[in-house]
Design a protein around this motif. Structure first.
Motif, PDB file in Angstrom:
ATOM      1  N   GLY A 186     -85.581 -30.925  64.756  1.00 20.84           N
ATOM      2  CA  GLY A 186     -84.292 -31.595  64.756  1.00 20.84           C
ATOM      3  C   GLY A 186     -83.172 -30.629  65.094  1.00 20.84           C
ATOM      4  O   GLY A 186     -83.269 -29.818  66.015  1.00 20.84           O
ATOM      5  N   SER A 187     -82.085 -30.685  64.319  1.00 20.70           N
ATOM      6  CA  SER A 187     -80.922 -29.842  64.572  1.00 20.70           C
ATOM      7  C   SER A 187     -80.982 -28.518  63.822  1.00 20.70           C
ATOM      8  O   SER A 187     -80.038 -27.725  63.886  1.00 20.70           O
ATOM      9  CB  SER A 187     -79.641 -30.592  64.170  1.00 20.70           C
ATOM     10  OG  SER A 187     -79.606 -30.804  62.766  1.00 20.70           O
ATOM     11  N   SER A 188     -82.068 -28.272  63.089  1.00 16.48           N
ATOM     12  CA  SER A 188     -82.176 -27.046  62.301  1.00 16.48           C
ATOM     13  C   SER A 188     -82.528 -25.848  63.180  1.00 16.48           C
ATOM     14  O   SER A 188     -82.825 -25.994  64.368  1.00 16.48           O
ATOM     15  CB  SER A 188     -83.210 -27.234  61.195  1.00 16.48           C
ATOM     16  OG  SER A 188     -82.787 -28.239  60.294  1.00 16.48           O
ATOM     17  N   ASP A 189     -82.515 -24.667  62.579  1.00 15.62           N
ATOM     18  CA  ASP A 189     -82.772 -23.439  63.328  1.00 15.62           C
ATOM     19  C   ASP A 189     -84.165 -23.426  63.945  1.00 15.62           C
ATOM     20  O   ASP A 189     -85.125 -23.971  63.379  1.00 15.62           O
ATOM     21  CB  ASP A 189     -82.630 -22.218  62.413  1.00 15.62           C
ATOM     22  CG  ASP A 189     -81.187 -21.859  62.134  1.00 15.62           C
ATOM     23  OD1 ASP A 189     -80.283 -22.419  62.798  1.00 15.62           O
ATOM     24  OD2 ASP A 189     -80.951 -21.016  61.249  1.00 15.62           O
ATOM     25  N   PHE A 190     -84.266 -22.782  65.089  1.00 11.81           N
ATOM     26  CA  PHE A 190     -85.567 -22.531  65.728  1.00 11.81           C
ATOM     27  C   PHE A 190     -86.453 -21.720  64.787  1.00 11.81           C
ATOM     28  O   PHE A 190     -85.988 -20.776  64.134  1.00 11.81           O
ATOM     29  CB  PHE A 190     -85.337 -21.763  67.022  1.00 11.81           C
ATOM     30  CG  PHE A 190     -86.597 -21.381  67.741  1.00 11.81           C
ATOM     31  CD1 PHE A 190     -87.248 -22.281  68.561  1.00 11.81           C
ATOM     32  CD2 PHE A 190     -87.135 -20.099  67.588  1.00 11.81           C
ATOM     33  CE1 PHE A 190     -88.411 -21.923  69.230  1.00 11.81           C
ATOM     34  CE2 PHE A 190     -88.291 -19.731  68.245  1.00 11.81           C
ATOM     35  CZ  PHE A 190     -88.934 -20.655  69.066  1.00 11.81           C
ATOM     36  N   LEU A 191     -87.724 -22.113  64.695  1.00 14.16           N
ATOM     37  CA  LEU A 191     -88.677 -21.422  63.824  1.00 14.16           C
ATOM     38  C   LEU A 191     -89.827 -20.884  64.669  1.00 14.16           C
ATOM     39  O   LEU A 191     -90.581 -21.668  65.265  1.00 14.16           O
ATOM     40  CB  LEU A 191     -89.221 -22.382  62.761  1.00 14.16           C
ATOM     41  CG  LEU A 191     -90.163 -21.766  61.720  1.00 14.16           C
ATOM     42  CD1 LEU A 191     -89.383 -20.852  60.766  1.00 14.16           C
ATOM     43  CD2 LEU A 191     -90.872 -22.863  60.925  1.00 14.16           C
TER      44      LEU A 191
ATOM     45  N   GLN B 200     -97.630 -26.693  79.288  1.00 10.59           N
ATOM     46  CA  GLN B 200     -97.394 -26.197  80.645  1.00 10.59           C
ATOM     47  C   GLN B 200     -96.388 -27.072  81.385  1.00 10.59           C
ATOM     48  O   GLN B 200     -95.520 -26.581  82.106  1.00 10.59           O
ATOM     49  CB  GLN B 200     -98.709 -26.137  81.416  1.00 10.59           C
ATOM     50  CG  GLN B 200     -99.677 -25.083  80.891  1.00 10.59           C
ATOM     51  CD  GLN B 200    -101.064 -25.220  81.492  1.00 10.59           C
ATOM     52  OE1 GLN B 200    -101.269 -25.998  82.432  1.00 10.59           O
ATOM     53  NE2 GLN B 200    -102.029 -24.478  80.955  1.00 10.59           N
ATOM     54  N   THR B 201     -96.494 -28.382  81.173  1.00  9.07           N
ATOM     55  CA  THR B 201     -95.572 -29.311  81.829  1.00  9.07           C
ATOM     56  C   THR B 201     -94.142 -29.076  81.367  1.00  9.07           C
ATOM     57  O   THR B 201     -93.204 -29.049  82.173  1.00  9.07           O
ATOM     58  CB  THR B 201     -95.997 -30.765  81.537  1.00  9.07           C
ATOM     59  OG1 THR B 201     -97.341 -30.961  81.965  1.00  9.07           O
ATOM     60  CG2 THR B 201     -95.096 -31.745  82.276  1.00  9.07           C
ATOM     61  N   LEU B 202     -93.975 -28.886  80.061  1.00  5.44           N
ATOM     62  CA  LEU B 202     -92.639 -28.624  79.520  1.00  5.44           C
ATOM     63  C   LEU B 202     -92.094 -27.282  79.993  1.00  5.44           C
ATOM     64  O   LEU B 202     -90.917 -27.154  80.346  1.00  5.44           O
ATOM     65  CB  LEU B 202     -92.682 -28.664  77.991  1.00  5.44           C
ATOM     66  CG  LEU B 202     -92.815 -30.039  77.340  1.00  5.44           C
ATOM     67  CD1 LEU B 202     -93.072 -29.895  75.854  1.00  5.44           C
ATOM     68  CD2 LEU B 202     -91.563 -30.869  77.582  1.00  5.44           C
ATOM     69  N   GLU B 203     -92.956 -26.270  80.015  1.00  6.93           N
ATOM     70  CA  GLU B 203     -92.502 -24.929  80.393  1.00  6.93           C
ATOM     71  C   GLU B 203     -92.050 -24.858  81.847  1.00  6.93           C
ATOM     72  O   GLU B 203     -91.188 -24.043  82.186  1.00  6.93           O
ATOM     73  CB  GLU B 203     -93.617 -23.918  80.118  1.00  6.93           C
ATOM     74  CG  GLU B 203     -93.829 -23.638  78.628  1.00  6.93           C
ATOM     75  CD  GLU B 203     -94.979 -22.689  78.367  1.00  6.93           C
ATOM     76  OE1 GLU B 203     -95.867 -22.589  79.242  1.00  6.93           O
ATOM     77  OE2 GLU B 203     -94.989 -22.061  77.288  1.00  6.93           O
TER      78      GLU B 203
ATOM     79  N   PRO C  68     -82.601 -28.579  76.130  1.00  7.15           N
ATOM     80  CA  PRO C  68     -83.398 -27.346  76.222  1.00  7.15           C
ATOM     81  C   PRO C  68     -83.847 -26.836  74.852  1.00  7.15           C
ATOM     82  O   PRO C  68     -84.954 -26.322  74.698  1.00  7.15           O
ATOM     83  CB  PRO C  68     -82.447 -26.365  76.908  1.00  7.15           C
ATOM     84  CG  PRO C  68     -81.578 -27.247  77.754  1.00  7.15           C
ATOM     85  CD  PRO C  68     -81.370 -28.492  76.936  1.00  7.15           C
ATOM     86  N   ASP C  69     -83.001 -27.006  73.821  1.00  5.39           N
ATOM     87  CA  ASP C  69     -83.377 -26.595  72.466  1.00  5.39           C
ATOM     88  C   ASP C  69     -84.525 -27.451  71.941  1.00  5.39           C
ATOM     89  O   ASP C  69     -85.459 -26.936  71.317  1.00  5.39           O
ATOM     90  CB  ASP C  69     -82.162 -26.707  71.537  1.00  5.39           C
ATOM     91  CG  ASP C  69     -82.480 -26.265  70.116  1.00  5.39           C
ATOM     92  OD1 ASP C  69     -82.825 -25.081  69.924  1.00  5.39           O
ATOM     93  OD2 ASP C  69     -82.385 -27.098  69.191  1.00  5.39           O
TER      94      ASP C  69
ATOM     95  N   VAL D 202     -92.369 -26.921  72.293  1.00  7.81           N
ATOM     96  CA  VAL D 202     -93.396 -25.974  72.737  1.00  7.81           C
ATOM     97  C   VAL D 202     -93.853 -25.111  71.562  1.00  7.81           C
ATOM     98  O   VAL D 202     -95.067 -24.897  71.359  1.00  7.81           O
ATOM     99  CB  VAL D 202     -92.854 -25.092  73.882  1.00  7.81           C
ATOM    100  CG1 VAL D 202     -93.823 -23.958  74.185  1.00  7.81           C
ATOM    101  CG2 VAL D 202     -92.616 -25.934  75.133  1.00  7.81           C
ATOM    102  N   GLU D 203     -92.908 -24.624  70.764  1.00 11.53           N
ATOM    103  CA  GLU D 203     -93.252 -23.774  69.624  1.00 11.53           C
ATOM    104  C   GLU D 203     -94.053 -24.554  68.577  1.00 11.53           C
ATOM    105  O   GLU D 203     -94.959 -24.005  67.929  1.00 11.53           O
ATOM    106  CB  GLU D 203     -91.976 -23.205  69.005  1.00 11.53           C
ATOM    107  CG  GLU D 203     -92.186 -21.923  68.216  1.00 11.53           C
ATOM    108  CD  GLU D 203     -92.458 -20.723  69.119  1.00 11.53           C
ATOM    109  OE1 GLU D 203     -92.695 -19.620  68.572  1.00 11.53           O
ATOM    110  OE2 GLU D 203     -92.418 -20.869  70.358  1.00 11.53           O
ATOM    111  N   HIS D 204     -93.727 -25.834  68.407  1.00 14.78           N
ATOM    112  CA  HIS D 204     -94.471 -26.704  67.490  1.00 14.78           C
ATOM    113  C   HIS D 204     -95.946 -26.778  67.892  1.00 14.78           C
ATOM    114  O   HIS D 204     -96.843 -26.634  67.059  1.00 14.78           O
ATOM    115  CB  HIS D 204     -93.851 -28.103  67.500  1.00 14.78           C
ATOM    116  CG  HIS D 204     -94.715 -29.164  66.912  1.00 14.78           C
ATOM    117  ND1 HIS D 204     -94.887 -29.339  65.554  1.00 14.78           N
ATOM    118  CD2 HIS D 204     -95.490 -30.122  67.502  1.00 14.78           C
ATOM    119  CE1 HIS D 204     -95.699 -30.351  65.333  1.00 14.78           C
ATOM    120  NE2 HIS D 204     -96.082 -30.837  66.500  1.00 14.78           N
ATOM    121  N   ASN D 205     -96.187 -26.982  69.172  1.00 14.38           N
ATOM    122  CA  ASN D 205     -97.570 -27.050  69.646  1.00 14.38           C
ATOM    123  C   ASN D 205     -98.296 -25.726  69.435  1.00 14.38           C
ATOM    124  O   ASN D 205     -99.468 -25.704  69.034  1.00 14.38           O
ATOM    125  CB  ASN D 205     -97.596 -27.442  71.128  1.00 14.38           C
ATOM    126  CG  ASN D 205     -97.158 -28.876  71.357  1.00 14.38           C
ATOM    127  OD1 ASN D 205     -97.295 -29.723  70.480  1.00 14.38           O
ATOM    128  ND2 ASN D 205     -96.610 -29.142  72.534  1.00 14.38           N
TER     129      ASN D 205
END
Length: 322
Positions: free
Chosen positions: A89-94, A167-170, A213-214, A220-223
């Protein structure tokens, strides 16, 4: 802390023996920090609750506002809590180096900070993964458990799709990723009748196409997090009343997977919601809200017209609510 007050909704009309609810009082948002990461929760207060606060943990593409459509059925009964955990969501990148245990502990941190000692827990899809780890690590904070679209392992469809979607997202092909995600989450129309199938497919497509973009970076990081750490650990599960359900045509976390998952939880009940697939809480919003509300207020979930027969897959059914 940021607090936003919203207008209270009128309570629904009582039906039969259904308890007469009270209108929710207000909603507020709290900005918190756990492990150095900022995150935000949303609380819809109920001054005359009929049960413990209900914590709603949604899927990876849902945020703390995704459950507003359920509030008119749930908020009159109890306080509702939703949250954008770190990395969502709107929280910091983890970073993906932080695993599911960290997210489960973040849930406990939130409850401690807002002064809620015990909750009825709902987890849907990825929210079930986080919710289960939270319940395993902090069992005293959980009074009842309801899991939707759940499984006790990563579905093969997801594991196979993750490299392609990543890969598609990247490479910036948002349209291609959106189409892939819709196919992943929704059943084939030929599988069986699913309420609002076309409308929900369009909604998902639009939601994925509008990612920032966020959002994409976090997706991607979630996956990577799920593939790196996995979802499940064989830790003890709280012996509390538990219900597991999914859509009868769920092709991602199938009914058999949900039944298998329920069999690992002491006293758990299992059912499927008719004319729904993995996105059961979107396709059948009122019915899924009613099912959650009934279980969390100790009303029967047997014989509901929108559900199949209730099962008790776990042989230890002493805690089941029927």
């Amino acid at each position: 802390m940021r607090t936003a007050v919203i207008a209270a909704q009128a309570p629904p009309r009582a039906e039969g023996s259904r308890p007469v609810p009270s209108a929710p009082e207000r909603a507020e948002e709290r900005e918190l920090v756990f492990g150095g990461f900022r995150y935000t929760c949303r609380i819809v207060r109920q001054g005359a609750p009929q049960t413990a606060p209900l914590l709603l943990l949604g899927g990876s593409s849902q945020d703390r506002y995704s459950w507003q459509g359920h509030e008119k059925w749930l908020a009159p009964l109890c306080t509702l809590i939703t949250v954008d955990l770190p990395g969502y969501g709107s929280s910091d990148f983890l970073p993906a180096s932080y695993d599911i245990g960290f997210l489960g502990d973040a849930v406990q941190h939130m409850l401690t900070e807002i002064g809620v000692p015990e909750v009825n827990l709902f987890g849907g899809c990825f929210g079930e993964v986080v919710g289960l780890r939270f319940a395993q690590r902090h069992p005293r904070s959980v009074r009842r458990i309801v899991f939707g679209a759940a499984a006790n392992r990563l579905p093969e469809l997801y594991s196979e799709a993750v490299p392609r979607l990543t890969q598609t997202l990247e490479r910036g092909d948002i349209e291609g990723a959106a189409e892939g995600l819709v196919r992943l989450f929704m059943s084939n129309p030929e599988a069986g009748k699913v309420r609002r199938h076309a409308a929900v497919a369009r909604l998902l497509q639009r939601q994925f196409m509008n990612q920032t973009p966020d959002d994409i970076r976090k997706a991607v990081e979630h996956n990577i997090r799920l593939v790196t750490h996995g979802c499940y650990e064989p830790l003890p599960v709280p012996r509390v009343p538990t219900l597991v359900f999914t859509g009868e045509y769920d092709t991602l976390c199938t009914p058999d997977m949900g039944r298998e998952f329920a069999a690992t939880m002491p006293g758990a009940l299992f059912t499927t919601v008719k004319e729904a697939d993995h996105l059961v809480t979107v396709e059948r919003r009122e019915e899924s809200a009613d099912l959650i509300a009934r279980f969390c207020t100790d009303r029967s979930v047997e014989g509901l017209p929108y559900c199949t027969e209730v099962e008790a897959p776990c042989t230890d059914h002493t805690l089941a609510q029927v």
